[in-house]
Design a protein around this motif. Sequence first.
Motif, short mmCIF file in Angstrom:
data_model
loop_
_atom_site.label_atom_id
_atom_site.label_comp_id
_atom_site.label_asym_id
_atom_site.label_seq_id
_atom_site.Cartn_x
_atom_site.Cartn_y
_atom_site.Cartn_z
N THR A 195 0.77 -1.17 -0.05
CA THR A 195 0.04 -0.12 -0.06
C THR A 195 0.74 1.45 0.18
OG1 THR A 195 -0.26 -0.37 2.32
CG2 THR A 195 -2.18 -0.93 1.16
N ALA A 196 2.12 1.22 -0.32
CA ALA A 196 3.24 2.22 -0.36
C ALA A 196 2.32 3.47 -1.22
CB ALA A 196 4.34 1.80 -0.57
N PRO A 197 1.81 3.20 -2.37
CA PRO A 197 1.41 4.32 -3.18
C PRO A 197 0.76 5.13 -2.52
CG PRO A 197 1.37 2.15 -4.40
CD PRO A 197 1.74 1.97 -3.08
N LEU A 198 -0.11 4.85 -1.58
CA LEU A 198 -1.11 5.88 -0.63
C LEU A 198 -0.13 6.89 -0.15
CD1 LEU A 198 -3.44 3.34 1.13
CD2 LEU A 198 -3.95 4.80 -1.12
N LEU A 199 1.37 6.78 0.16
CA LEU A 199 2.05 7.74 0.81
C LEU A 199 2.56 8.64 -0.35
CD1 LEU A 199 4.00 5.25 3.08
CD2 LEU A 199 2.35 6.85 3.70
N PHE A 200 2.75 8.42 -1.71
CA PHE A 200 3.32 9.06 -2.50
C PHE A 200 2.52 9.58 -3.74
CE2 PHE A 200 6.29 5.96 -0.92
CZ PHE A 200 7.61 6.66 -0.75
N GLY A 201 1.29 10.10 -3.35
CA GLY A 201 0.19 10.82 -4.10
C GLY A 201 -0.44 9.96 -5.04
N TRP A 202 -1.22 8.62 -4.56
CA TRP A 202 -1.95 7.99 -5.36
C TRP A 202 -3.14 8.47 -5.71
CZ3 TRP A 202 -6.38 4.62 -4.16
CH2 TRP A 202 -6.69 3.65 -5.05
N ARG A 203 -3.45 8.34 -7.22
CA ARG A 203 -4.54 8.90 -7.68
C ARG A 203 -5.02 10.29 -7.59
NH1 ARG A 203 -9.11 4.11 -8.12
NH2 ARG A 203 -7.93 2.62 -9.41
N GLY A 204 -3.92 11.19 -7.31
CA GLY A 204 -3.78 12.60 -7.50
C GLY A 204 -3.98 13.03 -6.14
N SER A 205 -3.73 12.19 -5.01
CA SER A 205 -3.74 12.63 -3.74
C SER A 205 -2.51 13.43 -3.33
CB SER A 205 -4.19 11.41 -2.58
OG SER A 205 -3.05 10.68 -3.00
N ASP A 206 -2.10 14.09 -2.34
CA ASP A 206 -1.04 14.75 -2.18
C ASP A 206 -0.19 13.89 -1.39
OD1 ASP A 206 -2.01 17.24 -2.70
OD2 ASP A 206 -2.65 17.74 -1.00
N PRO A 207 1.19 13.60 -1.92
CA PRO A 207 2.18 12.99 -1.39
C PRO A 207 2.41 13.48 0.02
CG PRO A 207 3.17 14.30 -2.82
CD PRO A 207 1.90 14.68 -3.06
N VAL A 208 2.69 12.49 0.94
CA VAL A 208 2.84 12.90 2.35
C VAL A 208 4.41 13.18 2.69
CG1 VAL A 208 0.96 11.73 3.12
CG2 VAL A 208 3.09 10.47 3.21
N ASP A 209 4.76 13.56 3.87
CA ASP A 209 6.23 13.72 4.39
C ASP A 209 6.85 12.47 4.62
OD1 ASP A 209 8.34 14.88 5.25
OD2 ASP A 209 7.42 16.35 6.43
N THR A 210 7.47 11.62 3.55
CA THR A 210 8.00 10.56 3.86
C THR A 210 9.46 10.82 4.43
OG1 THR A 210 8.88 10.52 1.49
CG2 THR A 210 6.91 9.19 2.39
N ALA A 211 9.94 12.08 4.18
CA ALA A 211 11.18 12.36 4.87
C ALA A 211 11.10 12.23 6.40
CB ALA A 211 11.68 13.62 4.47
N ALA A 212 10.05 12.88 6.99
CA ALA A 212 9.66 12.78 8.34
C ALA A 212 9.43 11.48 8.99
CB ALA A 212 8.45 13.76 8.63
N LEU A 213 8.82 10.68 7.98
CA LEU A 213 8.45 9.28 8.64
C LEU A 213 9.83 8.31 8.67
CD1 LEU A 213 6.30 7.19 9.13
CD2 LEU A 213 6.20 6.86 6.49
N GLU A 214 10.71 8.69 7.84
CA GLU A 214 11.82 7.91 7.67
C GLU A 214 12.78 8.39 8.99
OE1 GLU A 214 14.10 8.60 4.08
OE2 GLU A 214 12.36 7.99 2.79
N GLN A 215 12.72 9.58 9.32
CA GLN A 215 13.35 10.21 10.46
C GLN A 215 12.87 9.63 11.75
OE1 GLN A 215 16.22 12.04 11.23
NE2 GLN A 215 16.54 11.56 9.25
N LEU A 216 11.56 9.24 11.77
CA LEU A 216 10.69 8.80 12.89
C LEU A 216 11.27 7.16 13.02
CD1 LEU A 216 8.53 8.68 15.05
CD2 LEU A 216 7.14 8.01 13.35
#
Length: 230
Positions: free
Chosen positions: A154-175
């Motif tokens: 389900t990773a595409p949901l984090l990266f702007g799937w079907r026109g949604s805004d991508p989320v802050d994966t850099a902050a997630l990686e730091q967490l």
Amino acid sequence: PRAVPLTDDAARELLGRYGIDVRPTLPAPGPDAAVAAAARLGYPVALKTTAPHLRHRPDLGAVRLDLADEQELRRSYRELTEALGQPEELQLVVQAMAPRGVDTVVRASIDAAAGAVLSFGLAGAASELLGDVAHRLVPATDRDAAELIRSIRTAPLLFGWRGSDPVDTAALEQLLLRVSRLVDDHPEVVGIALEPVVVAPQGLSVLGATVRLAPPPARDDLGPRRLPSY
């Protein structure tokens, strides 16, 4: 020998020392206490149960979001207690609303064979029903953290799937790296669950956290708990 949980305040303090801020909650044993908590935190707020048998049951309507004022909060309090039980059974709390995003789960645990393991998935059915969870050994590298969030189905949901805004994966990686460091520093921390972690287009919010302690598991190696470098 059995793992015991830290109190919410102790868990929040420990996580905070690793730069992991858990959004505060205030107890709401009655409607007046809920209103006082909301005034302290600031509207809009969420009203939710922390009872173990209801905590992860969104189908029961045990969470009310975006309550904009005292009237909405009192109405939601009355509806929850009428539908699900007395306040002392529900263990209701008030929490300031977080920015909207993708709900995720970050966990760390001890595997008898592999040692400390860092896990990641989306909150809800994706991980609980479909088992869409990825794992990496602790200590995790920055490459491990990047691969971890990209390896679930389900990773595409984090990266702007079907026109949604991508989320802050850099902050997630730091967490993920901060959780890995905490567990690696403290072998007696045998379990961490951050749930949910709402990852927004900018930043993220940790809404719930549990930390479990136990005597460090026996180790049959003599070296430090590190992966070899090449």
